[in-house]
Design a protein around this motif. Structure first.
Motif, PDB file in Angstrom:
ATOM      1  N   GLN A 175       0.901  -1.039   0.121  1.00 39.82           N
ATOM      2  CA  GLN A 175      -0.103   0.025   0.071  1.00 39.82           C
ATOM      3  C   GLN A 175       0.875   1.372  -0.168  1.00 39.82           C
ATOM      4  O   GLN A 175       0.741   2.170  -0.567  1.00 39.82           O
ATOM      5  N   ARG A 204      -4.480  -3.634  -6.365  1.00 40.27           N
ATOM      6  CA  ARG A 204      -5.700  -4.836  -6.207  1.00 40.27           C
ATOM      7  C   ARG A 204      -4.973  -5.877  -7.074  1.00 40.27           C
ATOM      8  O   ARG A 204      -4.896  -7.188  -6.544  1.00 40.27           O
ATOM      9  N   ASN A 205      -4.442  -5.643  -7.972  1.00 37.76           N
ATOM     10  CA  ASN A 205      -3.845  -6.693  -8.965  1.00 37.76           C
ATOM     11  C   ASN A 205      -2.613  -7.491  -8.272  1.00 37.76           C
ATOM     12  O   ASN A 205      -2.359  -8.665  -8.561  1.00 37.76           O
ATOM     13  N   MET A 248      -4.411  -9.496  -4.957  1.00 35.64           N
ATOM     14  CA  MET A 248      -5.151 -10.638  -5.274  1.00 35.64           C
ATOM     15  C   MET A 248      -4.441 -12.089  -5.413  1.00 35.64           C
ATOM     16  O   MET A 248      -4.890 -13.078  -4.828  1.00 35.64           O
TER      17      MET A 248
END
Lengths: 111, 354
Positions: B160, B170-171, B174
């Protein structure tokens, strides 16, 4: 979708036929604008500010968009979710029941 | 039965046997000494029975006892180490262990040995059970799971800070989440009913949704935690998947979970045109209306009115039925009704510009 629907409304304008929408956009102003811009030539109920959670789609248990019902002249549900060529065929059949022989063709490409 | 610390006694041996004697109990020592003289004789004549024993430290008071042979003539002080099916293992005072056949012992000693065996077996069983329970509780993997999930959180925090772009972040997260879920699910495999397993299932469902791991977690939640409070949270994630909902309805007893599952199932079935699906949907909805009308869904809306509406739709919005009328306003605010178009073929199109 729009070209197919526009084309049907145009072609069947002199037949006992109506395309009635139930629009589930939340923003009424914006959809009015869209109707004008895209020359959407059919009448629609507005499902209200709750959009897809509005009263008409809720009563009709609509969970996917678009959902299509085809009714005969007596208001009886005859087809569900017939689209494109299947819709054309359904309309041809129902109009034939009323003694109306139609041949539906589309100049515009369907989306 | 631990061998007790051996008391240092240096005494003259009689024959090959360690000398007997309990330093704390002179009387006992005398008996043993006397008997051992006879025993030695017996051994020397070739009928071996026991070796002599010296008195043992702490075991003296608790575990060491006098053993008597079947004839009642020979006695020895020794500590019971183990009872086998047809023999006892005794710890002699010199620390050596001897195996004696039960049939060579007095009846009292055989009874003592039998009771000791019972107690030992019970103790072993209890230990085994405790260790199995700990394993079922996932005690052995708790720390590992915690470290794994903490590690994931830390890597996410680091990402982050280094990745400001939300989509990119996000990619990146995941595949990490999925990998972590895989590892965590593997860790708790041996304890599928444990609390730590439940945490892993719910973590997987939240952090790696719509993956094969999440599907596995859903199935395991249904199998092992059908009536847990987490199940109600999980229901919206199950959606209308009839296989999972059927499985849940087979095992769940909690009335709220059952009612919510029935409603989800009925909603899924209501979109299916087959007569069997329609029949089942109607049955489920009628049951909800009759028995579970007050149960609230995740949005705190009672199921009763929702089920009634759906029941109306299932029963009336099918081919061959007259369409219910619609009264409303058009996009220009003008009132009109669907029934205004009676006499015409109507395409009723639920649409939206999105």
């Amino acid at each position: 979708m729009y070209p197919h629907e526009r084309s049907l409304v145009k072609q069947l304008s002199d037949k006992p036929f109506a395309l009635i929408g139930v629009n589930s956009d939340r923003d009424l102003e914006q959809i009015r604008q869209t109707v004008k811009e895209k020359n959407l030539n059919w009448r629609s109920f507005w499902n209200g500010p709750d959009g897809t959670g509005g009263p008409i789609s809720t009563e009709w248990n609509v969970t996917g968009w678009p959902t299509i019902y085809i009714l005969d002249k007596d208001g009886v549900i005859r087809y569900k979710n017939a689209r494109g060529p299947a819709m054309d065929k359904a309309l041809t059949t129902l109009l034939a029941e009323m003694g109306q022989s139609v041949e539906i063709t589309h100049e515009e490409d369907s989306e | 039965m631990q061998p007790a610390e051996q008391r240092a006694t240096s005494r003259p041996h009689e024959g090959p046997w360690p000398s007997p004697g309990c330093l704390d109990r002179g009387e006992s020592r005398r008996v043993v000494a006397r008997d051992l003289t006879r025993l030695t004789r017996r051994v020397l004549t070739g009928v071996a029975w026991l070796v002599a024993a010296t008195w043992m430290g702490h075991a003296c008071a608790q575990e060491s006892r006098t053993w008597t042979d079947a004839s009642g003539q020979h006695k020895v002080e020794a500590t019971l180490v183990e009872v086998q099916r047809d023999a006892v293992v005794l710890q002699m005072a010199d620390g050596s262990q001897k195996t004696i056949q039960l049939k060579q012992l007095s009846e009292a000693d055989r009874t003592y040995a039998a009771e000791a065996r019972k107690a030992m077996l019970a103790e072993n069983a209890a230990k085994k059970k405790a260790s199995a329970e700990a394993k079922q509780r996932g005690d052995d993997v708790k720390e590992e799971v915690k470290a794994l999930l903490d590690g994931f959180r830390q890597r996410v925090t680091e990402l982050q800070q280094s990745t400001p772009d939300a989509a990119q972040l996000r990619n990146a997260i995941m595949p990490m989440a999925r990998e972590t879920a895989q590892q965590a699910m593997k860790l708790i495999e041996s304890a599928p009913q444990s609390d730590v397993a439940k945490e892993v299932y719910m973590w997987t469902l939240r952090s790696a949704p719509q993956t094969p791991e999440a599907a596995a977690a859903t199935a395991l939640m249904i199998e092992h935690f059908a009536d847990s409070p987490e199940m109600a949270q999980l229901l919206p994630m199950i959606g209308r998947d009839s296989r999972n909902l059927d499985a849940l309805l087979k095992v769940a007893k909690d009335p709220t979970v059952r009612a919510l599952a029935m409603f989800s199932l009925a909603r899924g079935l209501s979109g299916d045109e087959s007569p069997a699906a329609e029949k089942r949907a109607i049955e489920l909805l009628r049951e909800i209306v009759a028995k579970h009308a007050k149960v609230e869904d995740a949005r705190r809306q009672p199921l009763g009115p929702q089920a009634e509406r759906l029941l109306f739709a299932v029963e009336n919005l099918k081919i061959g039925k007259v369409a219910p009328d619609i009264k409303g306003v058009d996009l220009d605010g003008v009132d009109f009704k669907l029934s205004d178009y009676r006499g015409k073929v109507v395409v009723l199109d639920f649409w939206g510009d999105w």
